[in-house]
Write a protein that holds these residues in place. Structure first.
Motif, PDB file in Angstrom:
ATOM      1  N   GLN A  55      -6.095   2.127   2.522  1.00  0.00           N
ATOM      2  CA  GLN A  55      -5.138   3.230   2.553  1.00  0.00           C
ATOM      3  C   GLN A  55      -4.319   3.128   3.823  1.00  0.00           C
ATOM      4  OE1 GLN A  55      -7.951   6.476   2.547  1.00  0.00           O
ATOM      5  NE2 GLN A  55      -7.526   6.910   0.398  1.00  0.00           N
ATOM      6  N   THR A  87      -2.660   4.715   7.005  1.00  0.00           N
ATOM      7  CA  THR A  87      -2.823   5.893   7.853  1.00  0.00           C
ATOM      8  C   THR A  87      -1.438   6.516   8.023  1.00  0.00           C
ATOM      9  OG1 THR A  87      -2.410   4.638   9.866  1.00  0.00           O
ATOM     10  CG2 THR A  87      -4.728   4.791   9.116  1.00  0.00           C
ATOM     11  N   LEU A  93       0.803  -1.221   0.000  1.00  0.00           N
ATOM     12  CA  LEU A  93       0.000   0.000   0.000  1.00  0.00           C
ATOM     13  C   LEU A  93       0.839   1.276   0.000  1.00  0.00           C
ATOM     14  CD1 LEU A  93      -2.713  -1.006   2.611  1.00  0.00           C
ATOM     15  CD2 LEU A  93      -2.967  -0.882   0.122  1.00  0.00           C
ATOM     16  N   ARG A 145      -6.590   2.122   6.841  1.00  0.00           N
ATOM     17  CA  ARG A 145      -7.972   2.587   6.832  1.00  0.00           C
ATOM     18  C   ARG A 145      -8.662   1.876   5.673  1.00  0.00           C
ATOM     19  NH1 ARG A 145      -7.083   7.387   7.954  1.00  0.00           N
ATOM     20  NH2 ARG A 145      -6.037   7.944   6.031  1.00  0.00           N
ATOM     21  N   ASP A 160     -11.588  -0.060  -0.559  1.00  0.00           N
ATOM     22  CA  ASP A 160     -10.283   0.553  -0.805  1.00  0.00           C
ATOM     23  C   ASP A 160      -9.502   0.540   0.497  1.00  0.00           C
ATOM     24  OD1 ASP A 160     -10.723   1.124  -3.451  1.00  0.00           O
ATOM     25  OD2 ASP A 160     -11.339   3.187  -3.102  1.00  0.00           O
ATOM     26  N   GLN A 189       0.548   3.566  -3.047  1.00  0.00           N
ATOM     27  CA  GLN A 189      -0.766   3.648  -3.667  1.00  0.00           C
ATOM     28  C   GLN A 189      -1.748   4.308  -2.715  1.00  0.00           C
ATOM     29  OE1 GLN A 189      -2.013  -0.113  -5.360  1.00  0.00           O
ATOM     30  NE2 GLN A 189       0.075  -0.858  -5.229  1.00  0.00           N
ATOM     31  N   SER A 190      -2.658   5.021  -3.271  1.00  0.00           N
ATOM     32  CA  SER A 190      -3.710   5.623  -2.474  1.00  0.00           C
ATOM     33  C   SER A 190      -5.030   5.015  -2.924  1.00  0.00           C
ATOM     34  CB  SER A 190      -3.725   7.134  -2.674  1.00  0.00           C
ATOM     35  OG  SER A 190      -4.784   7.699  -1.942  1.00  0.00           O
ATOM     36  N   GLY A 191      -5.712   4.361  -2.025  1.00  0.00           N
ATOM     37  CA  GLY A 191      -6.988   3.762  -2.383  1.00  0.00           C
ATOM     38  C   GLY A 191      -6.847   2.518  -3.215  1.00  0.00           C
ATOM     39  N   CYS A 192      -6.142   1.536  -2.718  1.00  0.00           N
ATOM     40  CA  CYS A 192      -5.915   0.284  -3.427  1.00  0.00           C
ATOM     41  C   CYS A 192      -6.990  -0.732  -3.031  1.00  0.00           C
ATOM     42  CB  CYS A 192      -4.523  -0.239  -3.077  1.00  0.00           C
ATOM     43  SG  CYS A 192      -4.044  -1.687  -4.014  1.00  0.00           S
ATOM     44  N   ARG A 241       2.104   4.596   7.492  1.00  0.00           N
ATOM     45  CA  ARG A 241       3.238   5.085   6.681  1.00  0.00           C
ATOM     46  C   ARG A 241       4.505   5.156   7.508  1.00  0.00           C
ATOM     47  NH1 ARG A 241      -0.828   8.120   4.606  1.00  0.00           N
ATOM     48  NH2 ARG A 241      -0.411   9.908   5.937  1.00  0.00           N
TER      49      ARG A 241
END
Length: 159
Positions: A98, A100, A48, A84, A96, A51-54, A104
């Motif tokens: 993401q 948090t 992840l 999230r 999706d 990527q944003s919104g995988c 990260r």
């Protein structure tokens, strides 16, 4: 000639993957990173990272594991505040994923720990050898990936 090369490559790859799979290797990385996370969860964070919104199914496919396993792990990661999950606004059935800010941060710490380990491993290598290895290993990885993607496409289209 190629058979002898293949045997040497397979032996080297086996040693490499066995070393990485040893419990002590993962314990060293997580200790160096100062985080407590299991390897499968870290794999999801890594997938992840860029990527944003995988989609959950995309993560499962990227990791080569079944979607129910990713679902269970992402639920754990969500409870830990690292991931999230949200319904896709265009397709309410899809989820999706993401990272948090905390996710990260954990991913960054793991990357730094892995990089430090590899820096230790490669410390005695001349720069020219490192550059040549990177070039050849990248080529090899790309060729393996392309080969298996093509094989998977053939297999999927046959069924």
């Amino acid at each position: 000639k190629i058979e002898a090369d293949l045997e040497l490559i397979e032996e080297a790859m086996s040693r490499f993957f066995q070393a990485l799979k040893r419990p002590g290797a993962w314990a060293r990385i997580t200790a160096r990173a100062g985080v407590q996370i299991d390897r499968p969860s870290a794999g999801i964070l890594h997938a992840l990272k860029h990527q944003s919104g995988c989609r959950l199914n995309d993560v499962a496919s990227q990791l080569g594991i079944e979607a129910p396993s990713v679902t269970r792990k992402t639920q754990e990661l969500e409870l830990a505040g690292l991931v999230r999950r949200r319904r896709d606004p265009e397709d309410g059935r899809a989820v999706d994923l993401q990272l948090t800010a905390r996710g990260r941060n954990v991913s960054r710490k793991l990357d730094e720990a892995r990089h430090a380990d590899m820096q230790d491993v490669l410390a005695g290598w001349p720069a020219a050898d490192r550059r040549r290895f990177v070039k050849l290993f990248d080529r090899f990885s790309q060729d393996v990936s392309t080969y298996y993607q093509a094989e998977r496409s053939k297999h999927v289209s046959q069924h």
